[in-house]
Design a protein around this motif. Structure first.
Motif, short mmCIF file in Angstrom:
data_model
loop_
_atom_site.label_atom_id
_atom_site.label_comp_id
_atom_site.label_asym_id
_atom_site.label_seq_id
_atom_site.Cartn_x
_atom_site.Cartn_y
_atom_site.Cartn_z
N ILE A 254 31.57 -22.19 3.26
CA ILE A 254 30.88 -21.62 4.42
C ILE A 254 31.28 -22.43 5.65
O ILE A 254 31.16 -23.65 5.67
CB ILE A 254 29.35 -21.67 4.25
N GLU A 255 31.76 -21.74 6.66
CA GLU A 255 32.10 -22.39 7.93
C GLU A 255 31.08 -21.92 8.97
O GLU A 255 31.17 -20.81 9.50
CB GLU A 255 33.51 -22.00 8.37
N LYS A 256 30.11 -22.79 9.22
CA LYS A 256 29.05 -22.43 10.15
C LYS A 256 29.38 -23.00 11.53
O LYS A 256 29.17 -24.18 11.80
CB LYS A 256 27.69 -22.98 9.67
N ILE A 257 29.93 -22.16 12.37
CA ILE A 257 30.23 -22.59 13.73
C ILE A 257 28.93 -22.68 14.53
O ILE A 257 28.67 -23.64 15.22
CB ILE A 257 31.23 -21.62 14.39
N ASN A 258 28.15 -21.64 14.45
CA ASN A 258 26.77 -21.69 14.97
C ASN A 258 25.93 -20.63 14.25
O ASN A 258 26.31 -19.46 14.20
CB ASN A 258 26.71 -21.49 16.50
N ASP A 259 24.84 -21.09 13.66
CA ASP A 259 23.95 -20.18 12.93
C ASP A 259 23.24 -19.27 13.94
O ASP A 259 23.10 -19.60 15.12
CB ASP A 259 22.92 -20.98 12.13
N PHE A 260 22.82 -18.13 13.48
CA PHE A 260 22.09 -17.21 14.35
C PHE A 260 21.07 -16.43 13.53
O PHE A 260 21.10 -16.44 12.30
CB PHE A 260 23.04 -16.25 15.07
N LYS A 261 20.19 -15.78 14.23
CA LYS A 261 19.16 -14.96 13.60
C LYS A 261 19.64 -13.51 13.56
O LYS A 261 19.99 -12.93 14.58
CB LYS A 261 17.84 -15.04 14.37
N ILE A 262 19.65 -12.95 12.37
CA ILE A 262 19.97 -11.53 12.20
C ILE A 262 18.69 -10.72 12.30
O ILE A 262 17.65 -11.12 11.76
CB ILE A 262 20.63 -11.27 10.83
N LYS A 263 18.76 -9.59 12.99
CA LYS A 263 17.62 -8.69 13.04
C LYS A 263 17.86 -7.56 12.04
O LYS A 263 18.84 -6.83 12.13
CB LYS A 263 17.42 -8.10 14.43
N GLY A 264 16.94 -7.43 11.09
CA GLY A 264 17.08 -6.38 10.09
C GLY A 264 16.22 -6.67 8.88
O GLY A 264 15.26 -7.44 8.94
N ILE A 265 16.59 -6.05 7.76
CA ILE A 265 15.88 -6.26 6.50
C ILE A 265 16.72 -7.21 5.65
O ILE A 265 17.83 -6.87 5.24
CB ILE A 265 15.64 -4.92 5.78
N GLU A 266 16.21 -8.41 5.42
CA GLU A 266 17.01 -9.47 4.79
C GLU A 266 17.55 -9.05 3.43
O GLU A 266 18.72 -9.28 3.12
CB GLU A 266 16.18 -10.76 4.66
N ASN A 267 16.71 -8.44 2.59
CA ASN A 267 17.16 -8.06 1.25
C ASN A 267 18.33 -7.08 1.30
O ASN A 267 19.19 -7.09 0.42
CB ASN A 267 16.01 -7.44 0.46
N GLU A 268 18.36 -6.23 2.32
CA GLU A 268 19.45 -5.27 2.44
C GLU A 268 20.75 -5.97 2.85
O GLU A 268 21.83 -5.60 2.40
CB GLU A 268 19.08 -4.17 3.43
N PHE A 269 20.65 -7.00 3.69
CA PHE A 269 21.85 -7.77 4.05
C PHE A 269 22.35 -8.58 2.84
O PHE A 269 23.56 -8.76 2.67
CB PHE A 269 21.56 -8.69 5.23
N LYS A 270 21.44 -9.06 2.02
CA LYS A 270 21.84 -9.74 0.78
C LYS A 270 22.65 -8.78 -0.09
O LYS A 270 23.65 -9.16 -0.71
CB LYS A 270 20.61 -10.21 0.00
N HIS A 271 22.19 -7.55 -0.13
CA HIS A 271 22.85 -6.52 -0.92
C HIS A 271 24.29 -6.29 -0.43
O HIS A 271 25.22 -6.18 -1.23
CB HIS A 271 22.04 -5.23 -0.82
N ILE A 272 24.46 -6.24 0.89
CA ILE A 272 25.80 -6.06 1.47
C ILE A 272 26.71 -7.23 1.08
O ILE A 272 27.84 -7.04 0.63
CB ILE A 272 25.72 -5.96 3.02
#
Length: 314
Positions: free
Chosen positions: A194-212
């Motif tokens: 994982i290359e974290k240049i800068n973390d950010f907050k995603i707006k959405g449904i977390e479980n669905e992004f996990k699925h992606i």
């Protein structure tokens, strides 16, 4: 007397001639009127037919419109049902992967528990057990059990339906997914960084992004195995650019054939033959779109890159 008769004859001839002329003109007028009247009757009849036809056409259009609206509603309802079915199929496919991952996750801690319990009797017989030993043993067992509980709790919430959007950390979401699959990826010798240049907050449904994310990572894993690639690397980058939050997942699994790269997000498209469902990337694309995120794919040197882009919130 004779003169008077001549005058009368002359006047009579004049009047008859005038009368005949008047009569002919009147007959012509009557004939013209008759023709115009007949033409008007035809026009009126045609107009009546046209009005009747227009009324019938309006009724047909109204019926067609009602039928069309009904068909559109039915088609939308059918598509929504198909989307739900595809999503469920995708979730079940991913769930199978997850259960397999959990089996790998639990194999090591269960082995440790079994080994420690087996050694407990030997240590007791050799007199090694004291208060310090018990405290140390309890601490290690608690850590192992806690790890297993964490894995189980994450799995229970991974596919739990949630329609409420929220803000969540991209890095933490990725860590939760990797927690499930890390042992399996170690087994297949896949190195994930994982290359974290800068973390950010995603707006959405977390479980669905996990699925992606899980779908994309599993595709990379399958490509490594199918192509028998020895040096297996996946890089996940988290950064912001041009008012976008960006999450990139790239690998060195040989890339996607150029003649199919535009097809991979379509329903029922798969390159895995009998082992593929053709719904993983399609549903990933649909889920991303629903969460106001763009999912795209491109070939890079020796591999493929999937990109999730979401506009920065104001």
């Amino acid at each position: 007397m004779r003169k008077d008769n001549l005058n009368k004859q002359y006047v009579g001839k004049f009047l008859k001639k005038d009368y005949d002329h008047f009569k002919d003109g009147l007959l012509d007028l009557l004939e013209d009127y008759k023709r115009k009247s007949e033409r008007l009757d035809k026009i009126i009849k045609q107009s009546d037919k046209m009005q009747l036809r227009l009324l019938e056409a309006n009724e047909e259009l109204d019926e067609y419109k009602n039928n069309l609206e009904k068909k559109v509603e039915e088609e939308i309802e059918k598509r929504e049902k198909n989307e739900k079915i595809l999503l469920e199929q995708s979730k079940f496919a991913a769930m199978g992967e997850m259960i397999d991952a959990i089996a790998h996750q639990w194999a090591q801690p269960l082995g440790i528990l079994n080994l420690k319990l087996s050694m407990l009797d030997l240590d007791f017989q050799s007199g090694q057990i004291d208060e310090k030993y018990i405290n140390d043993f309890q601490g290690k067992m608690t850590d192992v059990i806690e790890h297993m509980n964490t894995t189980l709790n994450e799995f229970r919430t991974f596919f739990r339906p949630n329609k409420e959007q929220s803000y969540f950390s991209a890095k933490q979401m990725i860590d939760k997914v990797l927690m499930f699959i890390k042992d399996e990826y170690i087994k297949y010798k896949i190195d994930i960084k994982i290359e974290k240049i800068n973390d950010f907050k995603i707006k959405g449904i977390e479980n669905e992004f996990k699925h992606i994310l899980l779908n994309i990572l599993n595709n990379s894993k399958d490509a490594f195995i199918f192509k028998d690639i020895k040096d297996r690397k996946i890089l996940i980058k988290i950064y912001q650019k041009d008012n976008f939050n960006i999450l990139e997942i790239s690998d060195n699994a040989g890339g996607i054939k150029e003649d199919i790269i535009d097809e991979i997000f379509k329903s029922n498209f798969t390159t895995k033959k009998e082992n593929g469902t053709g719904i993983g990337l399609y549903m990933s694309c649909q889920i991303a779109r629903k969460n106001n995120t763009l999912l795209s794919a491109a070939n890079i040197e020796n591999g493929a890159k999937f990109t999730l882009k979401q506009a920065l919130s104001n």
